[in-house]
Design a protein around this motif. Structure first.
Motif, PDB file in Angstrom:
ATOM      1  N   SER A   1      39.771 -28.600 101.348  1.00  0.00           N
ATOM      2  CA  SER A   1      38.746 -28.579 100.301  1.00  0.00           C
ATOM      3  C   SER A   1      37.469 -29.491 100.417  1.00  0.00           C
ATOM      4  O   SER A   1      36.237 -29.016  99.759  1.00  0.00           O
TER       5      SER A   1
ATOM      6  N   LYS B   1      39.691 -40.633  96.850  1.00  0.00           N
ATOM      7  CA  LYS B   1      40.837 -40.613  96.127  1.00  0.00           C
ATOM      8  C   LYS B   1      41.118 -42.122  95.887  1.00  0.00           C
ATOM      9  O   LYS B   1      41.664 -42.240  94.605  1.00  0.00           O
TER      10      LYS B   1
ATOM     11  N   GLN C   1      38.476 -37.662 102.122  1.00  0.00           N
ATOM     12  CA  GLN C   1      39.457 -37.331 101.252  1.00  0.00           C
ATOM     13  C   GLN C   1      40.138 -38.771 100.753  1.00  0.00           C
ATOM     14  O   GLN C   1      40.363 -39.103  99.670  1.00  0.00           O
TER      15      GLN C   1
ATOM     16  N   PRO D   1      47.399 -30.589  96.373  1.00  0.00           N
ATOM     17  CA  PRO D   1      47.736 -31.921  96.922  1.00  0.00           C
ATOM     18  C   PRO D   1      49.131 -32.065  97.240  1.00  0.00           C
ATOM     19  O   PRO D   1      50.137 -31.573  96.593  1.00  0.00           O
TER      20      PRO D   1
ATOM     21  N   TYR E   1      42.885 -26.124  95.117  1.00  0.00           N
ATOM     22  CA  TYR E   1      43.944 -27.037  96.254  1.00  0.00           C
ATOM     23  C   TYR E   1      44.817 -27.519  95.822  1.00  0.00           C
ATOM     24  O   TYR E   1      44.908 -27.729  94.697  1.00  0.00           O
TER      25      TYR E   1
ATOM     26  N   GLU F   1      43.891 -29.696 100.343  1.00  0.00           N
ATOM     27  CA  GLU F   1      43.169 -30.878  99.994  1.00  0.00           C
ATOM     28  C   GLU F   1      42.190 -31.400 100.932  1.00  0.00           C
ATOM     29  O   GLU F   1      40.779 -31.459 100.879  1.00  0.00           O
TER      30      GLU F   1
END
Length: 353
Positions: free
Chosen positions: A304, A107, A103, A325, A323, A301
Motif C-alpha cells: 500500500s 505507524k 510503514q 495489516p 490493505y 500494508e
C-alpha cells in the motif's frame, strides 16, 4: 519444474558463494575485519533466507514492547531511489526511504526511522538522542556487532532442503544461527502442537541457553487505501477477491483469505516491486471487467505504501482497494520468555544520555 532444473545448474556457484561467506564469517570471528560495538542497546532482526520471514511485523512487535524508550529503527531502505543517511519526515515516500521504513514511520509517531547503507555511520548519527536502536534486516551486516540478535525462521520452510544463492534462497550458511541470542520461528500454525514445536527445536539444534521460540501472524481489519475506512475480514465472505502483491511470500496471506473466499484472483509481483502505471491500468481493467457485484481489491500494508506513493490515485481512488495489516504474536509461554529477554537486555545495557 524447468525453473528447478535451472537452479540445480547453479549449484557450483552456490558452493563458491558458500565458501566466500564462510571465509568472511571467519575473518570477522577472528577479528581480522573490525566489527563495531556501541555503548547503547542495539537489537538486530534478521534471517538467513532472502525475504518473507516476517522481519517487518517482528520489528513492529519490538517497537510496541519498548514503547517506554526512545527508539530508532535503522534500515538499509531496500528499493529506495536515494542514497546515504536519511531520517524519515513528512516528505518521506517509498522512493526516498523504502516501503518498509515508510510503514514504520507512518505507524509509530514517537519512533525515529532512518535509512543508511552503512549501518555503522547510521548508528553514529542516531545514538546520542536515543535509548536503543533496532536494526531491520542486518544479521549479515557484521560491521556492527549488535548486542542482541533475533534470527527468524519461517515455520513451513524448516525441514525442507534449502540451498545458498543463487541456486536457492539462503544468503547465509546455516551455522551462522549460532550467533543469535534468540531463534524465532515465525508464521507458525495455530494451535501449535507440541510435536511440531519440538520438531523446530530438533531442526535448529540450538546452543545451550539459546531459546527457540514460536510466533504466529495475527490479521487485523481491512483498511481502505485512501480514507482509512475499516472492514472486518468476515464482511468479504464469498466476495471475489482481486489480490495484488509485491512481497516475497504471499502464501500465508492467501491461506488467510481462503478462509473467507475461494474466488481469489492473484496478481503477483516480485518483492519490493516498483509498480508501473501500465501494471495498475491492466489490473484496474481486469477488476472492472468482472461482473460480480461483491468484489474487492486487497493488497498488503507494505504494498500500500508503494501504491500510494507513486501517483496512482486517479486509477484507484474510485475502486474498493483495501490493505490487510498483520501483527506478530507469540504463544503465551514463549511470549513471556521473549519479552523478558528483550526488556532485561535493554535495561542492563542502557546508558545515560
Amino acid at each position: 519444474m524447468l525453473f528447478n532444473y535451472l537452479r540445480l545448474l547453479l549449484l557450483p556457484f552456490s558452493v563458491i558463494y558458500g565458501m566466500a561467506i564462510i571465509l568472511r564469517k571467519k575473518l570477522y570471528d577472528w577479528g581480522v575485519i573490525d566489527s563495531v560495538m556501541f555503548d547503547l542497546p542495539v537489537i538486530c532482526v534478521g534471517n538467513l533466507a532472502v525475504g518473507g520471514s516476517g522481519k517487518t511485523p517482528t520489528t513492529e512487535y519490538l517497537v510496541r514492547l519498548l514503547a517506554d524508550y526512545k527508539v530508532a529503527i535503522l534500515s538499509r531502505g531496500y528499493g529506495r531511489k536515494s542514497k546515504g543517511f536519511i531520517v524519515a519526515d513528512s516528505t518521506a515516500t517509498a522512493e526516498t526511504i523504502g516501503d518498509e521504513p515508510l510503514q514504520y514511520h507512518q505507524k509509530f509517531a514517537g519512533v525515529t526511522v532512518a535509512v543508511c547503507e552503512n549501518r555503522v555511520n547510521g548508528i553514529k548519527q542516531l545514538k546520542e538522542n536515543h535509548d536503543l536502536i533496532i536494526l531491520d534486516d542486518a544479521f549479515q551486516h557484521r560491521a556492527v556487532r549488535a548486542g542482541f540478535n533475533i534470527l527468524l525462521f519461517e515455520f513451513r520452510k524448516l525441514g525442507t532442503l534449502q540451498f545458498l544463492l543463487p541456486a536457492g534462497n539462503l544468503r547465509d550458511v546455516f551455522s551462522s544461527r549460532k550467533r543469535a541470542e534468540v531463534l524465532l520461528v515465525t508464521k507458525s500454525p495455530v494451535p501449535l502442537l507440541h510435536v511440531a514445536q519440538q520438531a523446530s527445536i530438533n531442526e535448529l539444534q540450538p546452543n545451550v541457553g539459546q531459546p527457540v521460540l514460536h510466533s504466529y501472524l495475527k490479521y487485523g481489519d481491512l483498511v481502505h487505501l485512501y480514507d482509512n475506512e475499516n472492514l472486518p475480514l468476515k464482511s468479504v465472505k464469498d466476495f471475489e477477491i482481486f489480490l495484488l502483491t509485491g512481497i516475497a511470500n504471499p502464501a500465508p496471506l492467501i491461506e488467510e483469505l481462503e478462509k473467507y473466499s475461494h474466488n481469489i484472483k492473484h496478481e503477483e509481483f516480485p518483492d519490493h516491486y516498483a509498480f508501473k502505471e501500465e501494471d495498475i491500468k491492466k489490473f484496474r481493467s481486469t477488476f472492472l471487467a468482472e461482473n460480480k457485484k461483491d468484489k474487492i481489491i486487497i493488497t498488503t500494508e507494505k504494498d500500500s505504501k508503494r501504491l500510494k506513493a507513486t501517483g496512482f490515485e486517479d486509477l484507484l481512488v474510485d475502486l474498493p482497494v483495501y490493505y490487510l495489516p498483520i501483527e506478530v504474536e507469540l504463544f503465551e509461554e514463549d511470549k513471556i520468555i521473549f519479552d523478558e529477554l528483550i526488556l532485561n537486555y535493554v535495561k542492563s545495557n542502557r546508558r545515560n544520555r
